[in-house]
Design a protein around this motif. Sequence first.
Motif, PDB file in Angstrom:
ATOM      1  N   ALA A 130       2.754   7.020  -6.671  1.00 55.33           N
ATOM      2  CA  ALA A 130       1.849   8.072  -7.139  1.00 55.33           C
ATOM      3  C   ALA A 130       2.355   9.462  -6.807  1.00 55.33           C
ATOM      4  O   ALA A 130       1.714  10.454  -7.140  1.00 55.33           O
ATOM      5  N   GLY A 131       3.535   9.534  -6.129  1.00 55.38           N
ATOM      6  CA  GLY A 131       4.151  10.822  -5.849  1.00 55.38           C
ATOM      7  C   GLY A 131       3.790  11.425  -4.514  1.00 55.38           C
ATOM      8  O   GLY A 131       4.060  12.608  -4.278  1.00 55.38           O
ATOM      9  N   LEU A 132       3.209  10.635  -3.606  1.00 56.32           N
ATOM     10  CA  LEU A 132       2.831  11.176  -2.311  1.00 56.32           C
ATOM     11  C   LEU A 132       4.029  11.206  -1.364  1.00 56.32           C
ATOM     12  O   LEU A 132       4.895  10.336  -1.412  1.00 56.32           O
ATOM     13  N   SER A 133       4.055  12.201  -0.495  1.00 55.87           N
ATOM     14  CA  SER A 133       5.084  12.305   0.531  1.00 55.87           C
ATOM     15  C   SER A 133       4.742  11.376   1.690  1.00 55.87           C
ATOM     16  O   SER A 133       3.634  10.813   1.754  1.00 55.87           O
ATOM     17  N   ASN A 134       5.673  11.214   2.629  1.00 56.68           N
ATOM     18  CA  ASN A 134       5.403  10.382   3.795  1.00 56.68           C
ATOM     19  C   ASN A 134       4.195  10.893   4.573  1.00 56.68           C
ATOM     20  O   ASN A 134       3.362  10.102   5.042  1.00 56.68           O
ATOM     21  N   ALA A 135       4.106  12.212   4.722  1.00 59.62           N
ATOM     22  CA  ALA A 135       2.979  12.786   5.459  1.00 59.62           C
ATOM     23  C   ALA A 135       1.658  12.494   4.753  1.00 59.62           C
ATOM     24  O   ALA A 135       0.662  12.128   5.395  1.00 59.62           O
ATOM     25  N   GLU A 136       1.644  12.626   3.424  1.00 59.97           N
ATOM     26  CA  GLU A 136       0.424  12.355   2.668  1.00 59.97           C
ATOM     27  C   GLU A 136       0.053  10.886   2.716  1.00 59.97           C
ATOM     28  O   GLU A 136      -1.124  10.526   2.833  1.00 59.97           O
ATOM     29  N   ILE A 137       1.048  10.016   2.630  1.00 57.98           N
ATOM     30  CA  ILE A 137       0.798   8.580   2.732  1.00 57.98           C
ATOM     31  C   ILE A 137       0.204   8.258   4.101  1.00 57.98           C
ATOM     32  O   ILE A 137      -0.742   7.471   4.229  1.00 57.98           O
ATOM     33  N   GLY A 138       0.765   8.869   5.141  1.00 63.81           N
ATOM     34  CA  GLY A 138       0.265   8.650   6.488  1.00 63.81           C
ATOM     35  C   GLY A 138      -1.198   9.037   6.622  1.00 63.81           C
ATOM     36  O   GLY A 138      -1.994   8.299   7.216  1.00 63.81           O
ATOM     37  N   ARG A 139      -1.565  10.189   6.065  1.00 61.73           N
ATOM     38  CA  ARG A 139      -2.956  10.624   6.141  1.00 61.73           C
ATOM     39  C   ARG A 139      -3.868   9.677   5.374  1.00 61.73           C
ATOM     40  O   ARG A 139      -4.985   9.373   5.815  1.00 61.73           O
ATOM     41  N   ARG A 140      -3.388   9.196   4.229  1.00 61.97           N
ATOM     42  CA  ARG A 140      -4.207   8.305   3.406  1.00 61.97           C
ATOM     43  C   ARG A 140      -4.412   6.945   4.092  1.00 61.97           C
ATOM     44  O   ARG A 140      -5.511   6.366   3.994  1.00 61.97           O
ATOM     45  N   LEU A 141      -3.386   6.459   4.782  1.00 61.16           N
ATOM     46  CA  LEU A 141      -3.445   5.133   5.390  1.00 61.16           C
ATOM     47  C   LEU A 141      -3.686   5.177   6.894  1.00 61.16           C
ATOM     48  O   LEU A 141      -3.645   4.133   7.549  1.00 61.16           O
ATOM     49  N   PHE A 142      -3.902   6.371   7.431  1.00 54.73           N
ATOM     50  CA  PHE A 142      -4.148   6.544   8.867  1.00 54.73           C
ATOM     51  C   PHE A 142      -2.981   6.023   9.698  1.00 54.73           C
ATOM     52  O   PHE A 142      -3.146   5.283  10.672  1.00 54.73           O
ATOM     53  N   LEU A 143      -1.770   6.419   9.276  1.00 51.93           N
ATOM     54  CA  LEU A 143      -0.546   6.049   9.978  1.00 51.93           C
ATOM     55  C   LEU A 143       0.210   7.307  10.370  1.00 51.93           C
ATOM     56  O   LEU A 143       0.124   8.326   9.682  1.00 51.93           O
ATOM     57  N   VAL A 144       0.961   7.234  11.457  1.00 54.59           N
ATOM     58  CA  VAL A 144       1.809   8.368  11.812  1.00 54.59           C
ATOM     59  C   VAL A 144       2.981   8.398  10.835  1.00 54.59           C
ATOM     60  O   VAL A 144       3.385   7.371  10.277  1.00 54.59           O
ATOM     61  N   GLU A 145       3.546   9.585  10.640  1.00 55.31           N
ATOM     62  CA  GLU A 145       4.589   9.751   9.629  1.00 55.31           C
ATOM     63  C   GLU A 145       5.814   8.889   9.917  1.00 55.31           C
ATOM     64  O   GLU A 145       6.447   8.359   8.999  1.00 55.31           O
ATOM     65  N   GLY A 146       6.147   8.730  11.198  1.00 53.39           N
ATOM     66  CA  GLY A 146       7.303   7.898  11.547  1.00 53.39           C
ATOM     67  C   GLY A 146       7.117   6.452  11.131  1.00 53.39           C
ATOM     68  O   GLY A 146       8.073   5.791  10.703  1.00 53.39           O
TER      69      GLY A 146
ATOM     70  N   ASP B  34       0.837  -1.203   0.000  1.00 56.52           N
ATOM     71  CA  ASP B  34       0.000   0.000   0.000  1.00 56.52           C
ATOM     72  C   ASP B  34       0.873   1.255   0.000  1.00 56.52           C
ATOM     73  O   ASP B  34       0.615   2.207  -0.737  1.00 56.52           O
ATOM     74  N   VAL B  35       1.898   1.249   0.832  1.00 56.12           N
ATOM     75  CA  VAL B  35       2.809   2.396   0.916  1.00 56.12           C
ATOM     76  C   VAL B  35       3.529   2.587  -0.411  1.00 56.12           C
ATOM     77  O   VAL B  35       3.658   3.713  -0.903  1.00 56.12           O
TER      78      VAL B  35
END
Length: 222
Positions: free
Chosen positions: A171-187, A164-165
């Motif tokens: 798709a060009g998403l940043s770690n922060a954007e990926i986190g928001r999309r997958l409901f995960l913290v950025e770390g 998923d990540v």
Amino acid sequence: MCAVIRVLLADDEALIRTGVRAILGAAPDVEVVAEAADGHQAVEQTRAYRPDVVLLDIQMPVLDGLSAAAELRRVAPATAVVMLTTFGEDEYVAAALEAGVSGFLLKSGDPYELMAAVRAAHEGAAFLSPRVARQVIAQLSGELPARRQAARAKVAVLTPRERDVLALLGAGLSNAEIGRRLFLVEGTVKAHVSALMTRLGVRNRVQAAIVAHEAGLLAEDD
């Protein structure tokens, strides 16, 4: 208020620079701090202005884009480089990857892609225009089916969350954007990205994004 992304625009065609500057100028979070008409100027302007992102034409006089990108990685490692390309220049892509660029963008592409590429590069993400991605994949090997098979084999060893990540990274998403999309913290996202890059045997996010495209993880690649 979001920090302004400082951009250096390097292209030997004044008309291209004017058009790109106009697009970027419409964004409240982007500022073009300098322009360059050749690769040598791009390096010197980067030394002087320390931009966050350099938009770099792959073919320029005096010092070509590939050589300039490699030099920029040496003199300004914190500055992200996005290559501006046209159809027919995909033979340079492999060398650009080796130079550590953050993405590839078609000059004739959608203005939205230009803004997305600048923002993604600034946030440490990789950006591949979908059309460029297909060129990249085809250029890196004459046997695309074999590359797809190899990429799918690599992706098969990833966990479902890592896949998923990887798809969102592609798709060009940043770690922060990926986190928001997958409901995960950025770390946690950062840890997943590090793990999947190790398991895929790639050195940077652009190479990981290419694997995502080759494996068919993005809808437009199916």
